[in-house]
Design a protein around this motif. Structure first.
Motif, PDB file in Angstrom:
ATOM      1  N   VAL A 156       0.853  -1.194   0.000  1.00  0.00           N
ATOM      2  CA  VAL A 156       0.000   0.000   0.000  1.00  0.00           C
ATOM      3  C   VAL A 156       0.884   1.239   0.000  1.00  0.00           C
ATOM      4  CG1 VAL A 156      -1.813   1.256   1.207  1.00  0.00           C
ATOM      5  CG2 VAL A 156      -1.789  -1.245   1.250  1.00  0.00           C
ATOM      6  N   ASN A 157       0.708   2.099  -0.988  1.00  0.00           N
ATOM      7  CA  ASN A 157       1.510   3.323  -1.094  1.00  0.00           C
ATOM      8  C   ASN A 157       0.797   4.547  -0.535  1.00  0.00           C
ATOM      9  OD1 ASN A 157       3.688   2.029  -2.458  1.00  0.00           O
ATOM     10  ND2 ASN A 157       2.476   2.037  -4.336  1.00  0.00           N
ATOM     11  N   CYS A 158      -0.513   4.494  -0.466  1.00  0.00           N
ATOM     12  CA  CYS A 158      -1.290   5.616   0.060  1.00  0.00           C
ATOM     13  C   CYS A 158      -2.661   5.096   0.477  1.00  0.00           C
ATOM     14  CB  CYS A 158      -1.424   6.721  -0.993  1.00  0.00           C
ATOM     15  SG  CYS A 158      -2.287   6.215  -2.484  1.00  0.00           S
ATOM     16  N   ARG A 159      -3.415   5.906   1.191  1.00  0.00           N
ATOM     17  CA  ARG A 159      -4.760   5.503   1.579  1.00  0.00           C
ATOM     18  C   ARG A 159      -5.622   5.369   0.329  1.00  0.00           C
ATOM     19  NH1 ARG A 159      -7.406   9.081   5.505  1.00  0.00           N
ATOM     20  NH2 ARG A 159      -9.298   9.314   4.268  1.00  0.00           N
ATOM     21  N   ILE A 160      -6.382   4.301   0.281  1.00  0.00           N
ATOM     22  CA  ILE A 160      -7.212   4.022  -0.885  1.00  0.00           C
ATOM     23  C   ILE A 160      -8.634   4.469  -0.583  1.00  0.00           C
ATOM     24  CG2 ILE A 160      -7.980   2.268  -2.516  1.00  0.00           C
ATOM     25  CD1 ILE A 160      -5.580   0.572  -1.646  1.00  0.00           C
ATOM     26  N   GLU A 161      -9.056   5.509  -1.241  1.00  0.00           N
ATOM     27  CA  GLU A 161     -10.362   6.093  -0.969  1.00  0.00           C
ATOM     28  C   GLU A 161     -11.421   5.562  -1.937  1.00  0.00           C
ATOM     29  OE1 GLU A 161      -9.589  10.266  -1.176  1.00  0.00           O
ATOM     30  OE2 GLU A 161      -8.684  10.342   0.824  1.00  0.00           O
ATOM     31  N   ARG A 162     -12.641   5.897  -1.668  1.00  0.00           N
ATOM     32  CA  ARG A 162     -13.801   5.552  -2.485  1.00  0.00           C
ATOM     33  C   ARG A 162     -14.063   4.050  -2.541  1.00  0.00           C
ATOM     34  NH1 ARG A 162     -11.141   9.482  -5.266  1.00  0.00           N
ATOM     35  NH2 ARG A 162     -10.239   7.975  -6.710  1.00  0.00           N
ATOM     36  N   GLY A 163     -13.339   3.277  -1.750  1.00  0.00           N
ATOM     37  CA  GLY A 163     -13.624   1.845  -1.679  1.00  0.00           C
ATOM     38  C   GLY A 163     -13.247   1.062  -2.914  1.00  0.00           C
ATOM     39  N   SER A 164     -12.329   1.577  -3.711  1.00  0.00           N
ATOM     40  CA  SER A 164     -11.960   0.910  -4.957  1.00  0.00           C
ATOM     41  C   SER A 164     -10.857  -0.116  -4.722  1.00  0.00           C
ATOM     42  CB  SER A 164     -11.501   1.939  -5.988  1.00  0.00           C
ATOM     43  OG  SER A 164     -10.354   2.630  -5.526  1.00  0.00           O
ATOM     44  N   PHE A 165     -10.853  -1.140  -5.551  1.00  0.00           N
ATOM     45  CA  PHE A 165      -9.817  -2.170  -5.465  1.00  0.00           C
ATOM     46  C   PHE A 165      -9.679  -2.858  -6.817  1.00  0.00           C
ATOM     47  CE2 PHE A 165     -13.823  -4.155  -4.290  1.00  0.00           C
ATOM     48  CZ  PHE A 165     -13.843  -5.281  -5.094  1.00  0.00           C
ATOM     49  N   SER A 166      -8.570  -3.587  -6.992  1.00  0.00           N
ATOM     50  CA  SER A 166      -8.319  -4.335  -8.227  1.00  0.00           C
ATOM     51  C   SER A 166      -7.681  -5.667  -7.865  1.00  0.00           C
ATOM     52  CB  SER A 166      -7.394  -3.538  -9.156  1.00  0.00           C
ATOM     53  OG  SER A 166      -7.101  -4.268 -10.325  1.00  0.00           O
ATOM     54  N   ILE A 167      -8.147  -6.722  -8.502  1.00  0.00           N
ATOM     55  CA  ILE A 167      -7.619  -8.059  -8.263  1.00  0.00           C
ATOM     56  C   ILE A 167      -7.071  -8.595  -9.579  1.00  0.00           C
ATOM     57  CG2 ILE A 167      -8.132 -10.387  -7.454  1.00  0.00           C
ATOM     58  CD1 ILE A 167     -10.628  -9.171  -6.068  1.00  0.00           C
ATOM     59  N   ASN A 168      -5.826  -9.037  -9.575  1.00  0.00           N
ATOM     60  CA  ASN A 168      -5.247  -9.587 -10.798  1.00  0.00           C
ATOM     61  C   ASN A 168      -4.287 -10.722 -10.458  1.00  0.00           C
ATOM     62  OD1 ASN A 168      -2.309  -8.472 -10.762  1.00  0.00           O
ATOM     63  ND2 ASN A 168      -3.588  -6.698 -10.295  1.00  0.00           N
TER      64      ASN A 168
END
Length: 275
Positions: free
Chosen positions: A103-115
């Motif tokens: 994690v490089n920064c706080r992830i806002e808006r609840g977004s994510f990516s799975i790969n």
């Protein structure tokens, strides 16, 4: 003596079962260490997913899942990712860590990516999710043709073509027996409502230059393409407005044959769409 052996065997079996047993984890995101060991409770499980989409177009060999968490889980997600800055979070599926980015920064808006490099695994995960699924828009595959046999042209990069479009890297392949030459000139067409190919509109940037009396000229240079050869060149497509995702476009380039000056020329085309 036989009774003692049986007791020893039972003890070894019990020890083996204990060593191999693992605690079941719900599928979802967890804090993990550098050895992919789960360090705590779930940050968000798949039950917290609001909606997801599947991307199999950006790279034909890889699939991506992009998603958003439910509204009431976004705040916790943002706080948890902020606390993990410089550390890793992992997506766990069937008790295995599938991916674990730092994690490089706080992830806002609840977004994510799975790969994953395992495309079939990502497809399996996507099909297992019980939430809203947004189908990605259809993107027309590239279609290449020419007025002479043996010549093909395709867009290598970006693939798929996305807004904003500044330039296109195209590859020419000569499967004929003739030497061919192409220059810097190009044109981009768009298909009209009636189904006819017409020149695409110029970009605002180019129209502003024209209004000031400045025109863009193509250098008088020739690129040679030998039989059974190929080469790539960059086309500065910013001259045209390619912002309509619903439109069909085609890149047009001419090529010629020796002897020179030009005695004969043909045209290569590649149809594409903007994502």
């Amino acid at each position: 003596m036989g009774k003692v052996k049986n007791l020893i065997a039972l003890a070894i079996t019990s020890l083996t079962l204990y060593a191999c047993s693992t605690t079941h984890q719900d599928n979802g995101w967890y804090p993990v260490d550098n050895s992919d060991n789960i360090e705590g409770e779930a940050i968000a499980t798949t039950n917290d997913f609001e909606r997801v989409s599947l991307d199999t177009v950006t790279d034909p060999d890889i699939a991506f899942i992009q998603g958003i968490l439910k509204q009431d889980r976004i705040s916790d997600w943002t706080d948890a990712t902020e606390q993990r800055i410089g550390k890793r979070i992992g997506f766990v599926y069937k008790d295995s860590v599938i991916m674990a980015p730092t994690v490089n920064c706080r992830i806002e808006r609840g977004s994510f990516s799975i790969n994953s490099s395992d495309k079939q695994l990502i497809l399996e995960i996507y099909n297992s999710l019980d939430c809203d699924k947004i189908e990605p828009p259809y993107v027309m595959p590239q279609k290449s043709y020419a007025t002479a046999e043996g010549m093909t042209m395709r867009i290598v990069s970006p693939d798929p073509v996305k807004i904003p479009v500044d330039s296109l890297v195209v590859e020419f392949t000569n499967n004929s027996n003739a030497d061919l030459t192409t220059g810097e000139w190009y044109r981009i067409d768009t298909k009209s409502d009636e189904g006819n190919w017409i020149q695409a509109p110029y970009s605002k940037q180019y129209l502003d230059l024209l209004a000031k009396g400045t025109e863009v000229c193509f250098n008088g240079i020739g690129y040679s393409l030998k039989p059974d050869g190929s080469f790539r060149m960059t086309v500065k497509s910013w001259l045209y407005d390619l912002s309509d995702k619903s439109a069909a476009y085609r890149l047009v380039k001419t090529f010629s044959y020796p002897p020179y000056p030009i005695q004969k020329s043909d045209t290569a085309y590649v149809e594409f769409q903007i994502r």
